[in-house]
Write a protein that holds these residues in place. Sequence first.
Motif, short mmCIF file in Angstrom:
data_model
loop_
_atom_site.label_atom_id
_atom_site.label_comp_id
_atom_site.label_asym_id
_atom_site.label_seq_id
_atom_site.Cartn_x
_atom_site.Cartn_y
_atom_site.Cartn_z
N PRO A 3 0.83 -1.20 0.00
CA PRO A 3 0.00 0.00 0.00
C PRO A 3 0.86 1.25 0.00
O PRO A 3 2.02 1.22 0.41
CB PRO A 3 -0.79 -0.13 1.31
CG PRO A 3 0.02 -1.04 2.18
CD PRO A 3 0.71 -1.97 1.24
N PRO A 4 0.31 2.39 -0.50
CA PRO A 4 1.09 3.63 -0.52
C PRO A 4 1.56 4.00 0.88
O PRO A 4 0.85 3.81 1.87
CB PRO A 4 0.10 4.66 -1.07
CG PRO A 4 -0.94 3.86 -1.79
CD PRO A 4 -1.02 2.55 -1.06
N LEU A 5 2.77 4.53 0.96
CA LEU A 5 3.34 4.95 2.23
C LEU A 5 2.71 6.26 2.67
O LEU A 5 2.65 7.22 1.90
CB LEU A 5 4.85 5.11 2.09
CG LEU A 5 5.59 5.63 3.32
CD1 LEU A 5 5.66 4.54 4.37
CD2 LEU A 5 6.99 6.07 2.94
N THR A 6 2.20 6.30 3.89
CA THR A 6 1.64 7.53 4.45
C THR A 6 2.44 7.91 5.68
O THR A 6 2.58 7.12 6.62
CB THR A 6 0.16 7.33 4.84
OG1 THR A 6 -0.58 6.95 3.67
CG2 THR A 6 -0.41 8.63 5.40
N LEU A 7 2.99 9.12 5.68
CA LEU A 7 3.72 9.62 6.84
C LEU A 7 2.79 10.41 7.73
O LEU A 7 1.93 11.15 7.25
CB LEU A 7 4.88 10.52 6.37
CG LEU A 7 5.96 9.86 5.51
CD1 LEU A 7 6.94 10.90 5.00
CD2 LEU A 7 6.69 8.79 6.30
N PRO A 8 2.92 10.26 9.05
CA PRO A 8 2.03 11.00 9.96
C PRO A 8 2.26 12.51 9.87
O PRO A 8 3.39 12.97 9.68
CB PRO A 8 2.42 10.46 11.33
CG PRO A 8 3.82 9.95 11.18
CD PRO A 8 3.92 9.45 9.77
N ALA A 9 1.19 13.26 10.01
CA ALA A 9 1.26 14.72 9.96
C ALA A 9 1.42 15.29 11.36
O ALA A 9 1.05 14.67 12.36
CB ALA A 9 0.01 15.29 9.31
N ALA A 10 1.97 16.49 11.44
CA ALA A 10 2.19 17.13 12.74
C ALA A 10 0.89 17.64 13.35
O ALA A 10 0.75 17.69 14.57
CB ALA A 10 3.17 18.29 12.57
N GLY A 11 -0.05 18.04 12.51
CA GLY A 11 -1.30 18.60 13.03
C GLY A 11 -1.16 20.00 13.56
O GLY A 11 -1.98 20.46 14.35
N LEU A 12 -0.11 20.71 13.16
CA LEU A 12 0.14 22.08 13.59
C LEU A 12 -0.22 23.05 12.46
O LEU A 12 -0.15 22.69 11.29
CB LEU A 12 1.61 22.27 13.98
CG LEU A 12 2.10 21.42 15.16
CD1 LEU A 12 3.63 21.53 15.28
CD2 LEU A 12 1.43 21.86 16.45
N PRO A 13 -0.60 24.29 12.79
CA PRO A 13 -0.96 25.25 11.73
C PRO A 13 0.26 25.67 10.93
O PRO A 13 1.32 25.94 11.50
CB PRO A 13 -1.56 26.43 12.51
CG PRO A 13 -0.97 26.32 13.89
CD PRO A 13 -0.79 24.86 14.15
#
Length: 417
Positions: A3-13
Amino acid sequence: MTPPLTLPAAGLPPSFRSRIAERIAASRDPLARLRAGHELELYYEAGDPHSQLCAALARKLLPRLDRPLRIRVVAAPDVATYPEAERQRSFAASDAARIAPCHGLRTPIAIPAGQQAAFAARLCAAADAEHFLQIESECLTALAGGQSLSADAASLAGAERMLAANAVRRFKLGHYLPAMWQYRGEWFWALDRLDLLQARLDADHALQGQAPLTNFDPGRLPVSPAAADTPLEFWYSFRSPYSYLAAVELLRRRARGARASLQVRPVLPMVMRGLPVPRIKRLYIVRDVKRCADTLGIAFGRIHDPVGDGVLRLLTVHPHDADADTQLRYCAIAGQTVWAEGLDATRDDVLRSVIERCGLDWPQAREKLAAGVDTRAAETHREALFAAGLWGVPSFRLGGFTTWGRDRLWMLDALDP
């Protein structure tokens, strides 16, 4: 299928300035588009092996093209855009020799420095693209046979004026290198952006037939595979968006079971090593990376340039003692942070998010920051990079094989037994 690799996001503005950069990355220069017209152009340098490959491709392209083709001769790049000329020219010669057979093209001929002015003068006399390609072929045949080219003073002076005028036009349209195709204000590098060029020509119904512009076969790479236990060395810069794409692509390959042994070697960016990166180069790179990232399905465009303190902080807390996969993931997530999420790496909350998304310890990283900037490992890696005959990033070494650029990752695949 992995499956495509998904990197976690920071969730910061994101920062405000990253929103402006996002619009630039996704745009094309409207003034360049207006100035360009509807011709397809190729910028050719007499001493450049990749220009020879482009001309060889032009011979195949010309019968299919429903637009005029104009081939413009230019001089060698200046030091501001070609800062390590000796290393870059040496690499260009070996790189062109490697890729030529993969495209079914003849290996370029080395043009002696003393013959390049006469060669350029001959090319400048061409009446049109077909005539240009005929003259080029005749000159290359003569040089390969040990003959010398000559041109009178008037021809040399006229060629010099034409080269200068072509360089001005190229600059106004947004570029600085030879072996570049230009169509409607958009730029396509040598043989590495042919799929994008073909898509643009097809969209304008400017190309006859559906066959690809080149029959590319990586199996014809004239290099032997490396032994399975040979480590892959990866030189990376946190200020290089191409390095970010390469890090993500390497993660994807490793998820598919690619070469197990990896050494990650982060270095200081060129501009922080005293090498110039002019504005025209920065703009082209950002727009080119955006095209590549969209094709690859990698997030890119919301940019907060980490140059300066951001880079130094990312280097200081780089997890050199962690396993190679963690280090590679750190490079990819740090890259996503500054090139896709628009976050300022000089902020502690941003750096903490990078560390924690990699499963690393933030208090330990904070202790490293408190001890002061540490670029000793980066300098060691830079020395190894130069010793390998390379200068920029991303670069790779696999045993005795070295190459530069994320566009050469396919070579690493071909060398993986």
